[in-house]
Write a protein that holds these residues in place. Structure first.
Motif, short mmCIF file in Angstrom:
data_model
loop_
_atom_site.label_atom_id
_atom_site.label_comp_id
_atom_site.label_asym_id
_atom_site.label_seq_id
_atom_site.Cartn_x
_atom_site.Cartn_y
_atom_site.Cartn_z
N ALA C 93 0.84 -1.21 0.00
CA ALA C 93 0.00 0.00 0.00
C ALA C 93 0.88 1.26 0.00
N GLU C 94 1.94 1.23 0.78
CA GLU C 94 2.83 2.41 0.84
C GLU C 94 3.55 2.63 -0.48
N ASN C 95 3.95 1.52 -1.11
CA ASN C 95 4.57 1.63 -2.42
C ASN C 95 3.62 2.32 -3.40
N MET C 96 2.36 1.87 -3.38
CA MET C 96 1.41 2.39 -4.35
C MET C 96 1.04 3.84 -4.07
N GLU C 112 -8.75 5.67 -1.16
CA GLU C 112 -9.71 5.22 -2.16
C GLU C 112 -9.01 4.79 -3.46
N ARG C 113 -8.05 5.60 -3.87
CA ARG C 113 -7.38 5.29 -5.13
C ARG C 113 -6.53 4.03 -5.02
N VAL C 114 -5.89 3.84 -3.86
CA VAL C 114 -5.12 2.61 -3.66
C VAL C 114 -6.05 1.41 -3.66
N ALA C 115 -7.19 1.56 -2.98
CA ALA C 115 -8.14 0.45 -2.90
C ALA C 115 -8.65 0.09 -4.29
N GLU C 116 -8.91 1.10 -5.08
CA GLU C 116 -9.44 0.85 -6.41
C GLU C 116 -8.40 0.10 -7.28
N ALA C 117 -7.17 0.59 -7.23
CA ALA C 117 -6.11 -0.07 -8.02
C ALA C 117 -5.91 -1.49 -7.52
N GLY C 145 0.32 -1.51 -10.21
CA GLY C 145 -0.59 -0.79 -9.33
C GLY C 145 -0.05 0.58 -8.99
N ARG C 146 1.25 0.64 -8.73
CA ARG C 146 1.87 1.92 -8.39
C ARG C 146 1.69 2.91 -9.54
N ALA C 147 1.75 2.37 -10.78
CA ALA C 147 1.59 3.24 -11.94
C ALA C 147 0.14 3.69 -12.10
N ILE C 148 -0.79 2.74 -11.89
CA ILE C 148 -2.21 3.05 -12.10
C ILE C 148 -2.72 4.09 -11.12
N VAL C 149 -2.29 3.95 -9.85
CA VAL C 149 -2.79 4.82 -8.80
C VAL C 149 -2.65 6.30 -9.15
N ARG C 150 -1.61 6.59 -9.91
CA ARG C 150 -1.36 8.00 -10.23
C ARG C 150 -2.30 8.51 -11.29
N PRO C 152 -1.98 8.44 -14.62
CA PRO C 152 -1.15 9.31 -15.46
C PRO C 152 -1.73 9.42 -16.86
N LYS C 153 -1.19 10.31 -17.66
CA LYS C 153 -1.60 10.44 -19.05
C LYS C 153 -0.95 9.35 -19.90
N VAL C 154 0.25 8.91 -19.50
CA VAL C 154 0.98 7.92 -20.29
C VAL C 154 1.61 6.87 -19.37
N PHE C 155 1.44 5.62 -19.74
CA PHE C 155 2.14 4.52 -19.07
C PHE C 155 3.38 4.17 -19.86
N LEU C 156 4.49 4.03 -19.16
CA LEU C 156 5.71 3.58 -19.84
C LEU C 156 6.09 2.23 -19.24
N PHE C 157 6.28 1.24 -20.09
CA PHE C 157 6.68 -0.09 -19.62
C PHE C 157 8.07 -0.41 -20.17
N ASP C 158 9.02 -0.71 -19.27
CA ASP C 158 10.36 -1.06 -19.73
C ASP C 158 10.59 -2.56 -19.50
N GLU C 159 10.36 -3.37 -20.53
CA GLU C 159 10.52 -4.82 -20.44
C GLU C 159 9.92 -5.37 -19.15
#
Lengths: 307, 276, 358
Positions: C93-96, C112-117, C145-150, C152-159
């Motif tokens: 939870a703290e990470n997210m 709420e946002r952490v719970a939703e993610a 989850g950490r990425a979703i919680v924010r 953001p406008k863009v998700f970046l995935f590095d491998e």
């Protein structure tokens, strides 16, 4: 990608290219003030005849301190004592440490307990160690003599630290006793990185204990042992408290290492200039040993890469 | 018994003998402290501690000096710890993470300072401290001690920082943490064991230190335990039991904390001083 | 509106020109995969979008704003790292919530946002654990989850899947795809695994040595690879390449192979008589008895159950074909099959470029 560019990037994304300098500055300034400047001052002192009685008076006398040392039999005695002490420390701590580490590198009940007990001497303050050993080696009431007397092994008049022919070996034994736990534990850690499969392969190939050690174990731990040898050398050249508190360099100079000699010249005979000159010699030896070590180590790594 | 069984039994015996030798002097310190006057000089020595004599440990504290010594040692050691960490954390972090101008030079400097004997710097530090009023002060000893702990602790922490993946820091930056903030909130907590080990090493350097204290402190109320205890050497008016009792009290905290932290300290020292 | 625009973006490390200049537009809500062999510059490109790597030249635009000099945290992006880069001392939870806490968002909103993610990623039972207590797949989900919680406008995935074992990778691939279908956030996904890229992305950008070899939908790239590099990179097992010489006559176009065999090609192809060409045959398409005959002695077979890989000699090379698992073939026999003429890829040998009917 080189680590260089990575680091620069990191500094940039942290918001400032100056960040590393802000981090380094306090420590560097500190070391300059409390190590660099005193070292320079010590160099300056070594070409003066400044006395402890009037420490602020500076009188340049060139290399006179050094040439006096060259004519001083006491100085050559200290060099000899230092050489024996350093060699004894290195051989003793590493030999005993390696031996203990090999013995502990196996599963047995109480292993971690034993390892904890063995590390204790290294953790203890030198003043306390000097105190208890002087008591244990006390000529009349010391437990060592009381134990050895019935066996007829007590030295003449029960003297150890006050015996010119035994003092150095006794100081050496106490030093090794205090330091071998450190070398043992460090070597043990490196032994644990010896691949088990390799030992098993050697066993299947019919290698005995010695052959296994020589072919499998030693190549893995050799760099660690070499670094420990360097560390033990530098620490032994530096060591003051334990020797000073055990013998003050005596009797008749038999434990008078360079560092003890330096302190005696400075604070007992009050000749700060001469003391500084001795210090410079000690420093030079340490630096030379280190340079030699890194030259050999570099050549070894290069040879390793060539293979 | 087969040959290999014999070897492993013999190994076990030797290892317990070595362990016994390692702790015997400490045991003997304790036994001596609790030996009665009558038994002390008896024909056969008392070999086990006598519990009826444990009062000696209360007795030594009744005299004000011992309490003062230990308190002084504690202040000097704690000060050395705080100052060392305050300087070594940023230095080690910079060494692990960033390129900077003069890095190689500073690295060599850190290596060379590990070779300087304290005894060599006693005189010049004395002459620097004297006009600044730092003789006969805690501050002077803390400053001098830190100069000797800083290089080692910097290497230990540098090696610890090296084990933290850069990605974690990048993630922190993306999460909105920059500069010192990322160091404090994300990186330092990861290497807490190494920081704790460093703190213990610095603390006991300050706790054990003798030469500077001997030379810089002439005021009895500022003497640390190392100097106080060393004063007993060669002195005969204080009963040996009291001397050994003080020795036990002075040694105990060092050994106890080392044992608690031994796993981290040993790997830290091995990595820090050996690789450094 | 385009969500991410790269305008002549360059990257040099010292004297090394890693990316000589790339133009790319990524639409809002699009899932784009940057794919290529290691060292092709795909990760560097992603890190430049993130702001973790400085741009040596050109412009990066995110959501209509030029971000060259905008710090990573202000770019409104979230990144999922290959190593997950979870904070080991913090709970899930703290990470997210770390970003939201740094941004001083109200506690209730954070919760709420952490719970939703957590609900979305099935992490609810793990919120109080530390990363060290999680499996690889769980850590991967926390990183997402950490990425979703924010939001953001863009998700970046590095491998993001390369540290997982093969089975888990397939499962997580599906999760990422479902997640994107749910949240529809613009995503840029870096991978060296072309199957991952094909299955996940709306559009693939194939990178090689710092430049774009080809971009397009997965099927586009599969069916009409623009050059030998893309043809060899997309598809598994890889396309068979045979050296040949074009021969025109009587309105026919033939590819003369090294071993004397010939393949009939579409005469409309833009190939001159005598031109040195490369023929590309996809292993899975050499299965048509009615097409151009492709036959040769079987050298080795690899049964895989449903299918069998047949290695046979043809055109002076060892050619791979995929046949049905029921099909009996034996080493030493002659393998007889064929391929539809329109399925044969033709490339100019000198330039490596695809030749199409004119």
């Amino acid at each position: 990608m080189s680590s260089h560019s990575h680091g620069t990037q990191l500094a940039r994304i942290h918001g400032s290219r100056w960040l590393p300098y802000m981090l380094v500055l306090p420590g560097v300034v500190y070391l300059l003030v409390f190590q660099g400047i005193p070292l320079l001052q010590e160099m300056r002192l070594s070409v003066s005849n400044t006395s402890l009685l009037n420490p602020s008076r500076f009188n340049f006398i060139g290399v006179a301190n050094f040439s006096r040392l060259l004519r001083d039999p006491n100085f050559f005695n200290s060099i000899q004592v230092t050489a024996i002490y350093v060699a004894g420390c290195v051989i003793g701590t590493i030999g005993l440490g390696l031996f203990a580490a090999l013995l502990m590198d196996r599963e047995f009940t109480g292993r971690s307990f034993v390892r904890s007990l063995i590390i204790i001497p290294w953790a203890a303050p030198p003043v306390a160690i000097a105190l208890v050993f002087r008591w244990m080696l006390n000529g009349q009431y010391g437990i060592v003599n009381r134990g050895l007397e019935p066996l007829g092994l007590m030295p003449a008049e029960g003297l150890w630290l006050d015996n010119p022919s035994l003092a150095l070996i006794t100081v050496l034994a106490i030093t090794i006793w205090q330091l071998f736990p450190f070398t043992a534990v460090v070597i043990l850690a490196s032994l644990q990185s010896v691949p088990k499969e390799l030992k098993e392969a050697a066993q299947i190939d019919g290698a005995g204990l010695w052959a296994q050690f020589h072919a499998v174990t030693w190549p893995v731990i050799r760099p660690t042992v070499a670094l420990l040898a360097l560390l033990m050398t530098i620490w032994s050249i530096r060591r003051f408290e334990l020797i000073w508190l055990l013998t003050q360099g005596g009797p008749v100079g038999s434990t008078n290492t360079l560092v003890i000699d330096l302190y005696r010249r400075g604070f007992i005979i009050n000749k700060l200039g001469e003391a500084a000159a001795v210090g410079m010699v000690g420093m030079a030896v340490s630096v030379l040993v280190t340079i030699a070590y890194f030259a050999v180590a570099n050549r070894a790594t290069r040879a390793e890469k060539m293979r | 018994m087969t040959r290999s069984e014999f070897i492993s039994h013999a190994a076990l015996v030797i290892i317990f003998v070595l362990a016994g030798l390692a702790i015997f002097p400490f045991y003997w310190m304790f036994v001596t402290a609790t030996t009665s006057d009558a038994n002390m000089f008896a024909a056969s020595p008392q070999l086990v501690p006598s519990l009826s004599q444990l009062g000696i440990f209360a007795q030594i504290f009744e005299e004000g000096a011992v309490k003062t010594w230990l308190a002084n040692s504690f202040i000097i050691a704690a000060g050395t710890t705080v100052l060392t960490l305050a300087l070594a954390i940023p230095l080690g972090y910079a060494f692990a993470r960033f390129p900077f101008w003069g890095k190689a030079g500073v690295g060599i400097g850190l290596l060379v300072t590990q070779m300087l004997p304290e005894a060599v710097l006693v005189v010049p530090l004395f002459s620097i401290f004297s006009p600044l009023g730092l003789l006969n002060s805690y501050a002077g000893l803390i400053l001098a001690n830190t100069a000797f702990t800083l290089p080692v602790i910097t290497w230990i922490l540098k090696n610890a920082f090296d084990t933290v993946p850069v990605e974690i820091e990048e993630a922190a930056v993306l999460d909105g943490c920059t500069g010192i903030n990322a160091l404090v909130r994300v990186v330092l907590p990861v290497i807490m064991p190494s920081v704790a080990a460093s703190a213990v090493i610095a603390f006991f350097h300050g706790w054990n230190e003798y030469v500077f204290a001997l030379t810089f402190i002439t005021n009895d109320t500022l003497k640390p335990a190392s100097v106080g205890l060393a004063g007993f050497i060669g002195e005969i008016s204080t009963p040996i039991q009291s001397v050994m009792a003080v020795g036990v009290v002075y040694t105990l905290p060092a050994v106890a904390l080392y044992l608690l932290m031994q796993r981290f300290i040993v790997s830290g020292m091995a990595a820090g001083s050996v690789k450094g | 509106m385009a969500s991410v625009i790269l305008n002549g973006v360059r990257k040099t490390f010292g004297a090394v020109n890693v990316i000589p200049g790339i133009d790319l537009e990524i639409e809002s809500g699009e899932f784009v995969a940057l794919v290529g062999p290691s060292g092709c510059g795909k990760s560097t490109l992603l890190r430049m979008i993130a702001g973790l790597e400085e741009v040596s030249g050109g412009e990066v635009w995110i959501e209509g704003r030029k971000v060259n000099d905008v710090s990573p945290k202000d770019r409104n992006i979230a990144m999922v790292f290959q190593s997950y880069a979870l904070y080991p001392q913090m709970t899930v939870a703290e990470n997210m919530s770390f970003n939201l806490r740094l941004a001083k968002k109200p506690k209730a909103e954070i919760r709420e946002r952490v719970a939703e993610a957590a609900r979305m990623l099935d992490l609810e039972a793990l919120l109080d654990r530390k990363p060290g207590q999680l499996s690889g797949g769980q850590r991967q989900r926390v990183a997402m989850g950490r990425a979703i919680v924010r939001s953001p406008k863009v998700f970046l995935f590095d491998e993001p899947l390369s540290n997982l074992d093969a089975k888990l990778r397939v499962a997580m691939r599906a999760e990422i795809k479902q997640l994107h279908q749910k949240v529809k956030t613009t995503s840029v996904y870096v991978t060296h695994d072309q199957i991952e890229a094909m299955t996940l992305a709306d559009r693939l950008v194939v990178l090689n040595k710092g430049h774009v070899e080809q971009q397009g939908s997965p099927l586009d790239l599969y069916n009409r690879p623009a050059n030998l590099f893309v043809a060899g990179f997309i598809g598994s097992p890889a396309m068979n390449f045979l050296e040949a010489r074009a021969a025109r006559g009587d309105g026919h176009l033939r590819a003369q192979l090294a071993d004397g065999n010939a393949l009939e090609l579409d005469p409309a192809l833009g190939v001159a008589d005598g031109q040195e060409i490369i023929i590309g045959l996809r292993p899975e398409l050499i299965n048509n008895d009615a097409g151009e005959a492709v036959c040769g002695e079987v050298i080795m077979i690899e049964p895989m159950g449903a299918q069998t890989l047949v290695y046979f000699s043809y055109g002076g090379k060892t050619v791979t074909a995929i046949v049905d698992g029921e099909h009996r073939v034996a080493v030493g026999e002659t393998f007889r099959s064929g391929i539809e003429r329109r399925r044969i890829h033709v490339f100019d040998r000198a330039s490596g470029m695809r030749r199409d009917p004119e």
